[in-house]
Design a protein around this motif. Structure first.
Motif, PDB file in Angstrom:
ATOM      1  N   GLU A 296       5.349 -20.751  25.366  1.00  0.00           N
ATOM      2  CA  GLU A 296       3.954 -21.244  24.335  1.00  0.00           C
ATOM      3  C   GLU A 296       4.346 -22.596  23.840  1.00  0.00           C
ATOM      4  OE1 GLU A 296       1.074 -18.731  22.778  1.00  0.00           O
ATOM      5  OE2 GLU A 296       2.397 -17.292  23.158  1.00  0.00           O
ATOM      6  N   PRO A 297       3.503 -23.492  24.055  1.00  0.00           N
ATOM      7  CA  PRO A 297       3.565 -24.836  23.318  1.00  0.00           C
ATOM      8  C   PRO A 297       2.998 -24.804  22.066  1.00  0.00           C
ATOM      9  CG  PRO A 297       1.791 -24.664  24.558  1.00  0.00           C
ATOM     10  CD  PRO A 297       1.895 -23.402  24.783  1.00  0.00           C
ATOM     11  N   VAL A 298       3.388 -25.926  21.226  1.00  0.00           N
ATOM     12  CA  VAL A 298       2.841 -26.050  19.858  1.00  0.00           C
ATOM     13  C   VAL A 298       1.425 -25.861  19.866  1.00  0.00           C
ATOM     14  CG1 VAL A 298       5.052 -26.989  19.009  1.00  0.00           C
ATOM     15  CG2 VAL A 298       2.981 -28.421  19.837  1.00  0.00           C
ATOM     16  N   GLN A 299       1.099 -25.509  18.564  1.00  0.00           N
ATOM     17  CA  GLN A 299      -0.654 -25.234  18.526  1.00  0.00           C
ATOM     18  C   GLN A 299      -1.285 -26.288  17.535  1.00  0.00           C
ATOM     19  OE1 GLN A 299      -0.908 -21.250  17.433  1.00  0.00           O
ATOM     20  NE2 GLN A 299       0.376 -20.363  18.845  1.00  0.00           N
ATOM     21  N   THR A 300      -2.507 -26.310  17.829  1.00  0.00           N
ATOM     22  CA  THR A 300      -3.175 -27.204  16.651  1.00  0.00           C
ATOM     23  C   THR A 300      -3.443 -26.386  15.314  1.00  0.00           C
ATOM     24  OG1 THR A 300      -5.422 -25.970  17.463  1.00  0.00           O
ATOM     25  CG2 THR A 300      -4.533 -28.130  18.375  1.00  0.00           C
ATOM     26  N   LYS A 301      -4.108 -26.892  14.424  1.00  0.00           N
ATOM     27  CA  LYS A 301      -4.355 -26.167  13.192  1.00  0.00           C
ATOM     28  C   LYS A 301      -5.168 -25.018  13.260  1.00  0.00           C
ATOM     29  CE  LYS A 301      -2.522 -28.432   9.501  1.00  0.00           C
ATOM     30  NZ  LYS A 301      -1.520 -28.080   8.609  1.00  0.00           N
ATOM     31  N   THR A 302      -5.928 -24.791  14.514  1.00  0.00           N
ATOM     32  CA  THR A 302      -7.159 -23.776  14.808  1.00  0.00           C
ATOM     33  C   THR A 302      -6.405 -22.787  15.705  1.00  0.00           C
ATOM     34  OG1 THR A 302      -7.939 -25.269  16.493  1.00  0.00           O
ATOM     35  CG2 THR A 302      -8.988 -24.868  13.967  1.00  0.00           C
ATOM     36  N   GLY A 303      -5.229 -23.085  15.996  1.00  0.00           N
ATOM     37  CA  GLY A 303      -4.355 -22.360  16.944  1.00  0.00           C
ATOM     38  C   GLY A 303      -4.670 -22.183  18.410  1.00  0.00           C
ATOM     39  N   GLY A 304      -5.116 -23.660  18.920  1.00  0.00           N
ATOM     40  CA  GLY A 304      -5.413 -23.977  20.026  1.00  0.00           C
ATOM     41  C   GLY A 304      -4.307 -24.889  20.740  1.00  0.00           C
ATOM     42  N   LEU A 380      -5.589 -21.231  28.996  1.00  0.00           N
ATOM     43  CA  LEU A 380      -6.971 -21.781  29.276  1.00  0.00           C
ATOM     44  C   LEU A 380      -8.042 -21.563  28.228  1.00  0.00           C
ATOM     45  CD1 LEU A 380      -6.880 -21.387  33.243  1.00  0.00           C
ATOM     46  CD2 LEU A 380      -6.521 -23.529  31.848  1.00  0.00           C
ATOM     47  N   PRO A 381      -8.132 -20.273  27.993  1.00  0.00           N
ATOM     48  CA  PRO A 381      -9.314 -19.943  27.104  1.00  0.00           C
ATOM     49  C   PRO A 381      -9.156 -20.742  25.574  1.00  0.00           C
ATOM     50  CG  PRO A 381      -8.554 -17.870  27.933  1.00  0.00           C
ATOM     51  CD  PRO A 381      -7.603 -18.897  28.157  1.00  0.00           C
ATOM     52  N   LYS A 382      -8.013 -21.118  25.288  1.00  0.00           N
ATOM     53  CA  LYS A 382      -7.478 -21.637  24.127  1.00  0.00           C
ATOM     54  C   LYS A 382      -7.447 -23.297  24.095  1.00  0.00           C
ATOM     55  CE  LYS A 382      -4.315 -19.606  21.592  1.00  0.00           C
ATOM     56  NZ  LYS A 382      -3.064 -19.069  21.331  1.00  0.00           N
ATOM     57  N   LEU A 383      -7.721 -23.707  25.114  1.00  0.00           N
ATOM     58  CA  LEU A 383      -7.888 -25.175  25.426  1.00  0.00           C
ATOM     59  C   LEU A 383      -8.871 -25.715  24.630  1.00  0.00           C
ATOM     60  CD1 LEU A 383      -7.254 -25.827  29.277  1.00  0.00           C
ATOM     61  CD2 LEU A 383      -5.846 -26.302  27.393  1.00  0.00           C
ATOM     62  N   GLU A 384      -8.677 -26.906  23.890  1.00  0.00           N
ATOM     63  CA  GLU A 384      -9.336 -27.508  23.072  1.00  0.00           C
ATOM     64  C   GLU A 384      -9.323 -29.094  23.520  1.00  0.00           C
ATOM     65  OE1 GLU A 384      -8.146 -27.534  18.921  1.00  0.00           O
ATOM     66  OE2 GLU A 384      -8.196 -25.553  18.773  1.00  0.00           O
ATOM     67  N   TYR A 385     -10.667 -29.474  24.221  1.00  0.00           N
ATOM     68  CA  TYR A 385     -10.821 -30.832  24.791  1.00  0.00           C
ATOM     69  C   TYR A 385     -11.920 -31.274  23.544  1.00  0.00           C
ATOM     70  CZ  TYR A 385     -11.934 -34.861  27.196  1.00  0.00           C
ATOM     71  OH  TYR A 385     -12.501 -36.042  27.639  1.00  0.00           O
ATOM     72  N   VAL A 386     -11.299 -32.415  22.874  1.00  0.00           N
ATOM     73  CA  VAL A 386     -12.106 -32.964  21.884  1.00  0.00           C
ATOM     74  C   VAL A 386     -11.920 -34.370  21.957  1.00  0.00           C
ATOM     75  CG1 VAL A 386     -12.662 -32.739  19.364  1.00  0.00           C
ATOM     76  CG2 VAL A 386     -11.485 -30.943  20.299  1.00  0.00           C
TER      77      VAL A 386
END
Length: 430
Positions: A296-304, A380-386
């Motif tokens: 798994e890759p590194v995550q954002t602060k929100t776990g995405g 895929l459900p944890k993707l964050e496109y911002v």
């Protein structure tokens, strides 16, 4: 494999297109009434697909026309480097396609010229799409495009024979960029192999988001990243760069041809990489490929996991056949058709049903590419496109990356780099 790489290159090239503002046309929102079946031609534009995937697109068009015998789909395939210019000209003339493939990075640029889809594509029509990929395509509450395909969730890639000498445990990989850079520093100290190319990376703006840094003011009119906290973060990047945890060539503007890479054996890890990286290593450096571990890759602060861009389909405001175009778009992007496309090229769908098919759900094997597919589908459900959501997202991201490069190389202090980037952003947004 070459076909798959060709599409990957076109997607990347599109994501790197420069941005500008496009004014709306004078054309109104014309559409066929609900109770009147459409008869005629719908013009549909794609980006760089005909050469390698013509049979796929033509097959879908033939199927649709068979089911709608009074409708003709006119397919126009546009080279990736020409799509923005061609669409700009079409918008200016009012002679627009009825449906068009647009990279999400360009939506802010073209939104004033696109038709809101809420009256054409209902919530029930969107039920099969990943909500986290649909919502970012709304502007001021209105939907301006339908998700199509994307590069999937990122993965982390490590050269096992190198990183294990620095205490790497593949069952407990780094969960944040801070942990990844700490490992990268230790890797170079223990092995003299450069750590990572992740900073500043392909999109420095997204990199800062991994640390929870706000980039824009709430009204999107001014930069918000120029803070003491960001300066401290840049200082940690500089420390890692000086220790060679961040490779010397990471300051290169050509992110597709770094001087130090996994392929040439001079790099130990990539904490957040597109799966296409594995395909390139497998082809060009098979010995290195055998040594790779995927997690798994590194995550954002929100776990995405941040998604840099996705491919979408939109309907221009000046189209005279909006409702007919919407019906074709719903068919073209449905789960079954996305799944068929994913079987031709290593892309990932925006539809939930596609990921439940055995092709994605029953992946077996411990080869790096097999592990990557499992990691990507689960992510895929944890993707964050911002997106920044401005008409100049690409320009802003590159100006920030350029200032971080200058800081890492020592030509500017952190404050000078952030001040310069802030001014460039504010001037561009004014």
């Amino acid at each position: 494999m070459l076909k798959r790489r060709a599409l990957g290159a076109s997607v990347l090239a599109l994501a790197l297109l420069s941005s500008g503002c496009v004014a709306g046309t004078s054309g109104g929102t014309s559409a066929v009434a609900d109770d009147q079946p459409f008869e005629g031609e719908v013009e549909f534009w794609t980006i760089n697909l005909k050469k390698n995937f013509g049979a796929y697109v033509e097959g879908l068009i033939a199927q649709y026309q068979k089911e709608h015998p009074k409708v003709t789909i006119k397919w126009v395939d546009v080279p990736g480097q020409d799509i923005a210019t061609k669409l700009l000209a079409a918008v200016a003339s009012g002679d627009v396609p009825d449906a068009v493939n647009i990279a999400s990075t360009d939506l802010g640029r073209f939104a004033p010229s696109l038709a809101p889809l809420d009256d054409l594509i209902k919530p029930a029509d969107l039920a099969d799409f990943q909500p986290n990929l649909v919502e970012p395509l709304r502007v001021a509450g209105k939907l301006y495009a339908v998700p199509w395909y994307n590069g999937g969730a990122p993965v982390a890639i490590y050269r096992k024979s190198v990183v294990t000498k620095a205490g790497f445990d593949e069952k407990a990989p780094p969960k944040s960029y801070a942990e990844a850079l700490a490992l990268a520093d230790k890797v170079y100290a223990e092995t003299k192999v450069y750590g990572s190319n992740d900073v500043p990376g392909i999109n420095a703006a997204s990199l800062l988001r991994y640390y929870g840094i706000e980039l824009l003011s709430s009204d999107k009119k001014k930069a918000a990243f120029n803070t003491p906290e960001t300066a401290e973060l840049l200082a940690t990047f500089k420390q890692s760069y000086d220790k060679h945890g961040i490779a010397p060539g990471a300051v290169s503007k050509d992110v597709r041809n770094y001087p130090q890479s996994l392929e040439n054996g001079q790099l130990a890890m990539v904490a957040s990489a597109a799966a296409a990286t594995l395909v390139n290593v497998q082809k060009n450096a098979p010995d290195v490929y055998k040594d790779l571990v995927v997690t798994e890759p590194v995550q954002t602060k929100t776990g995405g996991y941040l998604l840099l861009a996705q491919q979408t389909v939109a309907i221009p405001k000046a189209s005279k056949h909006q409702r007919a175009a919407a019906e074709f778009v719903k068919f073209f992007t449905n789960g079954a058709n996305q799944l068929a496309f994913c079987k031709l090229v290593p892309i990932y769908p925006s539809t939930i049903s596609s990921t439940k098919d055995a092709y994605f759900a029953d992946v077996t094997g411990d080869e790096p590419v097999d592990v990557a597919r499992k990691v990507i589908v689960q992510g895929l459900p944890k993707l964050e496109y911002v997106p920044l959501g401005t008409p100049k997202d690409t320009e802003l991201a590159e100006s920030l990356a350029e200032e971080i490069r200058a800081f890492l190389q020592g030509s500017k202090s952190a404050k000078e780099a952030l001040d310069a980037a802030e001014k460039q952003w504010n001037d561009a947004l004014a």
